[in-house]
Scaffold this motif. Sequence first.
Motif, mmCIF file in Angstrom:
data_model
loop_
_atom_site.group_PDB
_atom_site.id
_atom_site.type_symbol
_atom_site.label_atom_id
_atom_site.label_comp_id
_atom_site.label_asym_id
_atom_site.label_seq_id
_atom_site.Cartn_x
_atom_site.Cartn_y
_atom_site.Cartn_z
ATOM 1 N N GLY A 1 8.354 -2.900 -13.082
ATOM 2 C CA GLY A 1 7.605 -1.983 -13.942
ATOM 3 C C GLY A 1 7.812 -0.521 -13.590
ATOM 4 O O GLY A 1 7.628 0.356 -14.430
ATOM 5 N N VAL A 2 8.225 -0.235 -12.385
ATOM 6 C CA VAL A 2 8.413 1.141 -11.927
ATOM 7 C C VAL A 2 9.694 1.745 -12.492
ATOM 8 O O VAL A 2 9.783 2.962 -12.666
ATOM 9 C CB VAL A 2 8.432 1.174 -10.381
ATOM 10 N N TYR A 3 10.646 0.923 -12.807
ATOM 11 C CA TYR A 3 11.941 1.441 -13.235
ATOM 12 C C TYR A 3 11.861 2.238 -14.534
ATOM 13 O O TYR A 3 12.560 3.240 -14.685
ATOM 14 C CB TYR A 3 12.973 0.315 -13.348
ATOM 15 N N PHE A 4 11.019 1.850 -15.452
ATOM 16 C CA PHE A 4 10.888 2.603 -16.699
ATOM 17 C C PHE A 4 10.465 4.038 -16.400
ATOM 18 O O PHE A 4 11.088 4.995 -16.867
ATOM 19 C CB PHE A 4 9.887 1.931 -17.652
ATOM 20 N N ASP A 5 9.395 4.199 -15.613
ATOM 21 C CA ASP A 5 8.907 5.539 -15.289
ATOM 22 C C ASP A 5 9.943 6.339 -14.509
ATOM 23 O O ASP A 5 10.092 7.538 -14.719
ATOM 24 C CB ASP A 5 7.605 5.448 -14.488
ATOM 25 N N ALA A 6 10.660 5.680 -13.622
ATOM 26 C CA ALA A 6 11.692 6.364 -12.846
ATOM 27 C C ALA A 6 12.818 6.854 -13.756
ATOM 28 O O ALA A 6 13.290 7.987 -13.618
ATOM 29 C CB ALA A 6 12.234 5.437 -11.766
ATOM 30 N N VAL B 1 4.355 5.467 -5.614
ATOM 31 C CA VAL B 1 4.459 5.412 -7.081
ATOM 32 C C VAL B 1 3.391 6.298 -7.714
ATOM 33 O O VAL B 1 3.673 7.038 -8.667
ATOM 34 C CB VAL B 1 4.361 3.954 -7.590
ATOM 35 N N ASP B 2 2.170 6.242 -7.192
ATOM 36 C CA ASP B 2 1.108 7.119 -7.712
ATOM 37 C C ASP B 2 1.494 8.587 -7.565
ATOM 38 O O ASP B 2 1.281 9.389 -8.476
ATOM 39 C CB ASP B 2 -0.215 6.858 -6.987
ATOM 40 N N ARG B 3 2.078 8.922 -6.424
ATOM 41 C CA ARG B 3 2.505 10.302 -6.190
ATOM 42 C C ARG B 3 3.619 10.684 -7.169
ATOM 43 O O ARG B 3 3.604 11.771 -7.742
ATOM 44 C CB ARG B 3 3.002 10.464 -4.751
ATOM 45 N N ALA B 4 4.568 9.794 -7.369
ATOM 46 C CA ALA B 4 5.675 10.066 -8.292
ATOM 47 C C ALA B 4 5.158 10.287 -9.709
ATOM 48 O O ALA B 4 5.591 11.210 -10.402
ATOM 49 C CB ALA B 4 6.679 8.919 -8.261
ATOM 50 N N MET B 5 4.218 9.463 -10.117
ATOM 51 C CA MET B 5 3.672 9.603 -11.471
ATOM 52 C C MET B 5 2.909 10.922 -11.624
ATOM 53 O O MET B 5 3.024 11.595 -12.651
ATOM 54 C CB MET B 5 2.799 8.401 -11.803
ATOM 55 N N ALA B 6 2.143 11.308 -10.605
ATOM 56 C CA ALA B 6 1.423 12.574 -10.652
ATOM 57 C C ALA B 6 2.397 13.757 -10.697
ATOM 58 O O ALA B 6 2.183 14.722 -11.442
ATOM 59 C CB ALA B 6 0.489 12.691 -9.448
ATOM 60 N N LEU B 7 3.462 13.671 -9.921
ATOM 61 C CA LEU B 7 4.470 14.726 -9.940
ATOM 62 C C LEU B 7 5.165 14.813 -11.290
ATOM 63 O O LEU B 7 5.451 15.907 -11.785
ATOM 64 C CB LEU B 7 5.493 14.493 -8.825
ATOM 65 N N ALA B 8 5.429 13.673 -11.907
ATOM 66 C CA ALA B 8 6.062 13.665 -13.231
ATOM 67 C C ALA B 8 5.139 14.295 -14.273
ATOM 68 O O ALA B 8 5.594 15.058 -15.128
ATOM 69 C CB ALA B 8 6.443 12.245 -13.629
ATOM 70 N N GLY C 1 12.075 16.475 -9.910
ATOM 71 C CA GLY C 1 12.899 16.283 -8.724
ATOM 72 C C GLY C 1 12.114 15.629 -7.594
ATOM 73 O O GLY C 1 12.595 14.686 -6.951
ATOM 74 N N SER C 2 10.892 16.109 -7.379
ATOM 75 C CA SER C 2 10.035 15.509 -6.345
ATOM 76 C C SER C 2 9.603 14.109 -6.746
ATOM 77 O O SER C 2 9.477 13.221 -5.894
ATOM 78 C CB SER C 2 8.815 16.392 -6.105
ATOM 79 N N ALA C 3 9.378 13.913 -8.047
ATOM 80 C CA ALA C 3 9.011 12.579 -8.530
ATOM 81 C C ALA C 3 10.131 11.585 -8.245
ATOM 82 O O ALA C 3 9.876 10.458 -7.794
ATOM 83 C CB ALA C 3 8.695 12.615 -10.024
ATOM 84 N N ILE D 1 0.841 -1.201 0.000
ATOM 85 C CA ILE D 1 0.000 0.000 0.000
ATOM 86 C C ILE D 1 0.875 1.250 0.000
ATOM 87 O O ILE D 1 0.648 2.184 -0.794
ATOM 88 C CB ILE D 1 -0.964 -0.004 1.202
ATOM 89 N N ARG D 2 1.896 1.296 0.852
ATOM 90 C CA ARG D 2 2.802 2.441 0.886
ATOM 91 C C ARG D 2 3.538 2.589 -0.444
ATOM 92 O O ARG D 2 3.672 3.696 -0.974
ATOM 93 C CB ARG D 2 3.798 2.318 2.032
#
Length: 128
Positions: free
Chosen positions: A60-65, A29-36, A42-44, A23-24
């Motif tokens: 799957g998160v590494y691509f977006d990161a 990840v949702d927050r990072a995607m919204a920030l991106a 930087g915040s993402a 859950i955390r």
Amino acid sequence: MRVFVLLLSFVPVVLWAQRDAHIRFNRLVDRAMALAVSEEYGSALASYDSALSIIPWETGVYFDAVVSAIAAGRPDKANTYLCAGVEHGFDPAVFTDPNWDLFLASEASAPFRNQKDHCRARFLARAD
């Protein structure tokens, strides 16, 4: 009998901890995607770092990161994410994006390309 009772009380605690971690992770990840999306890269990146410190094997998160790191002008961070992702089973060849492709073809990704085999070997060593 005591072992059985102890086991019955221990299993829900472990399952709850795993659920809480996911859950955390998902919230970060949702927050990072919204920030991106808001171009606050930087915040993402900080949110991606926090998420991946909780569950680093969610490939799957590494691509977006990496894409966020590229957009933030942080090739060092993009290379770090790439290597960490490959160490957890991420395959960069599966993904495509114009900025992603340009980065991987550029000299900026040389640190990753130089370490790629080592990162993959670390994954394979743990894959058993």
